[in-house]
Structures are given as C-alpha cells and as structure tokens.
Design a protein around this motif. Sequence first.
Motif, PDB file in Angstrom:
ATOM      1  N   GLU A  82       0.854  -1.184   0.000  1.00  0.00           N
ATOM      2  CA  GLU A  82       0.000   0.000   0.000  1.00  0.00           C
ATOM      3  C   GLU A  82       0.895   1.241   0.000  1.00  0.00           C
ATOM      4  N   VAL A  83       0.726   2.077  -1.010  1.00  0.00           N
ATOM      5  CA  VAL A  83       1.528   3.295  -1.120  1.00  0.00           C
ATOM      6  C   VAL A  83       0.634   4.459  -1.530  1.00  0.00           C
ATOM      7  N   ARG A  84       1.206   5.649  -1.418  1.00  0.00           N
ATOM      8  CA  ARG A  84       0.483   6.845  -1.839  1.00  0.00           C
ATOM      9  C   ARG A  84       0.981   7.299  -3.206  1.00  0.00           C
ATOM     10  N   THR A  85       0.042   7.535  -4.093  1.00  0.00           N
ATOM     11  CA  THR A  85       0.387   8.148  -5.375  1.00  0.00           C
ATOM     12  C   THR A  85       0.001   9.620  -5.307  1.00  0.00           C
ATOM     13  N   VAL A  86       0.597  10.406  -6.166  1.00  0.00           N
ATOM     14  CA  VAL A  86       0.342  11.851  -6.166  1.00  0.00           C
ATOM     15  C   VAL A  86      -0.285  12.246  -7.493  1.00  0.00           C
ATOM     16  N   THR A  87      -1.447  12.874  -7.430  1.00  0.00           N
ATOM     17  CA  THR A  87      -2.119  13.301  -8.648  1.00  0.00           C
ATOM     18  C   THR A  87      -1.429  14.528  -9.238  1.00  0.00           C
ATOM     19  N   LYS A  88      -1.810  14.873 -10.420  1.00  0.00           N
ATOM     20  CA  LYS A  88      -1.206  16.025 -11.093  1.00  0.00           C
ATOM     21  C   LYS A  88      -1.477  17.316 -10.335  1.00  0.00           C
ATOM     22  N   SER A  89      -2.591  17.356  -9.604  1.00  0.00           N
ATOM     23  CA  SER A  89      -2.947  18.538  -8.819  1.00  0.00           C
ATOM     24  C   SER A  89      -2.279  18.548  -7.446  1.00  0.00           C
ATOM     25  N   GLY A  90      -1.528  17.483  -7.130  1.00  0.00           N
ATOM     26  CA  GLY A  90      -0.782  17.450  -5.876  1.00  0.00           C
ATOM     27  C   GLY A  90      -1.453  16.706  -4.735  1.00  0.00           C
ATOM     28  N   GLU A  91      -2.600  16.092  -4.989  1.00  0.00           N
ATOM     29  CA  GLU A  91      -3.303  15.342  -3.943  1.00  0.00           C
ATOM     30  C   GLU A  91      -2.718  13.939  -3.801  1.00  0.00           C
ATOM     31  N   SER A  92      -2.773  13.411  -2.572  1.00  0.00           N
ATOM     32  CA  SER A  92      -2.295  12.050  -2.321  1.00  0.00           C
ATOM     33  C   SER A  92      -3.458  11.070  -2.387  1.00  0.00           C
ATOM     34  N   VAL A  93      -3.240   9.971  -3.088  1.00  0.00           N
ATOM     35  CA  VAL A  93      -4.260   8.932  -3.224  1.00  0.00           C
ATOM     36  C   VAL A  93      -3.618   7.586  -2.878  1.00  0.00           C
ATOM     37  N   TRP A  94      -4.204   6.886  -1.913  1.00  0.00           N
ATOM     38  CA  TRP A  94      -3.686   5.581  -1.516  1.00  0.00           C
ATOM     39  C   TRP A  94      -4.083   4.516  -2.533  1.00  0.00           C
ATOM     40  N   VAL A  95      -3.119   3.632  -2.856  1.00  0.00           N
ATOM     41  CA  VAL A  95      -3.405   2.529  -3.774  1.00  0.00           C
ATOM     42  C   VAL A  95      -2.818   1.231  -3.214  1.00  0.00           C
ATOM     43  N   LEU A  96      -3.415   0.129  -3.607  1.00  0.00           N
ATOM     44  CA  LEU A  96      -2.907  -1.192  -3.279  1.00  0.00           C
ATOM     45  C   LEU A  96      -2.294  -1.776  -4.545  1.00  0.00           C
ATOM     46  N   ILE A  97      -1.015  -2.118  -4.471  1.00  0.00           N
ATOM     47  CA  ILE A  97      -0.313  -2.703  -5.612  1.00  0.00           C
ATOM     48  C   ILE A  97      -0.068  -4.180  -5.346  1.00  0.00           C
ATOM     49  N   ARG A  98      -0.486  -5.017  -6.266  1.00  0.00           N
ATOM     50  CA  ARG A  98      -0.211  -6.453  -6.205  1.00  0.00           C
ATOM     51  C   ARG A  98       0.590  -6.843  -7.435  1.00  0.00           C
ATOM     52  N   GLY A  99       1.440  -7.859  -7.288  1.00  0.00           N
ATOM     53  CA  GLY A  99       2.232  -8.273  -8.434  1.00  0.00           C
ATOM     54  C   GLY A  99       2.692  -9.720  -8.372  1.00  0.00           C
ATOM     55  N   GLN A 100       3.054 -10.226  -9.540  1.00  0.00           N
ATOM     56  CA  GLN A 100       3.578 -11.590  -9.664  1.00  0.00           C
ATOM     57  C   GLN A 100       4.693 -11.558 -10.704  1.00  0.00           C
TER      58      GLN A 100
END
Length: 206
Positions: A82-100
């Motif tokens: 779980e990390v925070r991404t940053v939108t173009k307007s500067g807002e933080s949005v939490w996302v869940l990243i899964r991978g294989q």
Amino acid sequence: KIKEERYRLVINNTTDGLWDWDISNDRVILPKEWKRFIGYEDQEISDNTAGVENFIHPDDITMLKSSVKQYLEGKIPKYKLEVRTVTKSGESVWVLIRGQALWDKEGRPVRMLGTVTNINERKQTEATLKATMEMNEKLLNEAIEYNRLKTEFFTNISHEFRTPLNVILSVVQVLSSYEKMGKGHNRCSKKSTRSCGSRIFIGWFD
C-alpha cells in the motif's frame, strides 16, 4: 480468448487496471484508466521505472523499491504493498499494488505483472477511526485521573475532619474522668466541659 475476456472483466471490476513491467528492458505499461484518474494523459508518464516514481509519494519511494527488491530476491512470497500516489494537482491517493513475477530458466526475474487498486476511501476511514479511538482513550484516561484525584481529595478531607473530632472526644473523656474522680472543679465544671470542648474545637480551626 473467452477465458482472457473473462479474466479481463474480473480484473476491471475489482481493480483499477493491470500493469506490466518488462524487467529486462525496464519498460513499464500502466493502466490508461489509472493515468487519467491521477490527472495525466497517456504520453505524460514515461514508460519506465523512473517515470513511475514521478507520481509516487516521495516518502513512499524507498519503501516501494525495497519491497520490490525483497520480492524479486525471494525474501517475501507474494508482492502486495500500500503506497500513496500523487495526482497532477498534488493530492495524495492511496493505492494497493499487487504483483507476480516471472523468472527465466536461470532463476532471473524477467517480467512482473500485477494490478493497482484505489483504496483511498478505506484509508481515510481508517484514519478517522484511529483518531476517534485515540480521542476516546484520552478522554477515558482523563476520567480515570479525575476519579483518582477526587477520591484522594475526599480521603484527605475525611482525615482532616476526623483528626480534630478525635482530639475533642479525647479531651471530653479526660474531663469526664476528672469529674468522676472529684477533680473536675480544679479544671472546669460539668457546665464548663462543653465550653472547654468548644474552645478546643474553635482553636483547632483558627
């Protein structure tokens, strides 16, 4: 083909898209829907790891790199972060990243695929709940401390009242004993016993 369509349908309805990382050539394909969600056009984000880092929160980049490294080295069985991404307007949005990851015959990672899911609403709810619990704990501790101080205060007051009353009762008993022994007239009469006790009581609080 039908299986692929079903798989893509499930992914699209449970996540915000698929990402694909060609590790050997450092080429990253991100979901177009996700790019638009954070305010970028498809061509505005470079298709490599450096481009991906541009919209990851600065405080989370080190954690992201470290987790990927540990996973590719086999130190963790599944990749989930779980990390925070940053939108173009500067807002933080939490996302869940899964991978294989996929490995070649020599055991070297050559490709990694996964999903990205918006979990910002859940993280905000968790933060609100945490703040509420901390506030309730603070109020509970304050109530416990208040009750402790109140109990201590009334205990002290009770002791202070009990001490002079015990002294007065002792004096009255002594005076009564003297009267019974016939020596009461040398100290004070039966009538003056009350006045003696009164003077002691008043003197105690002066």
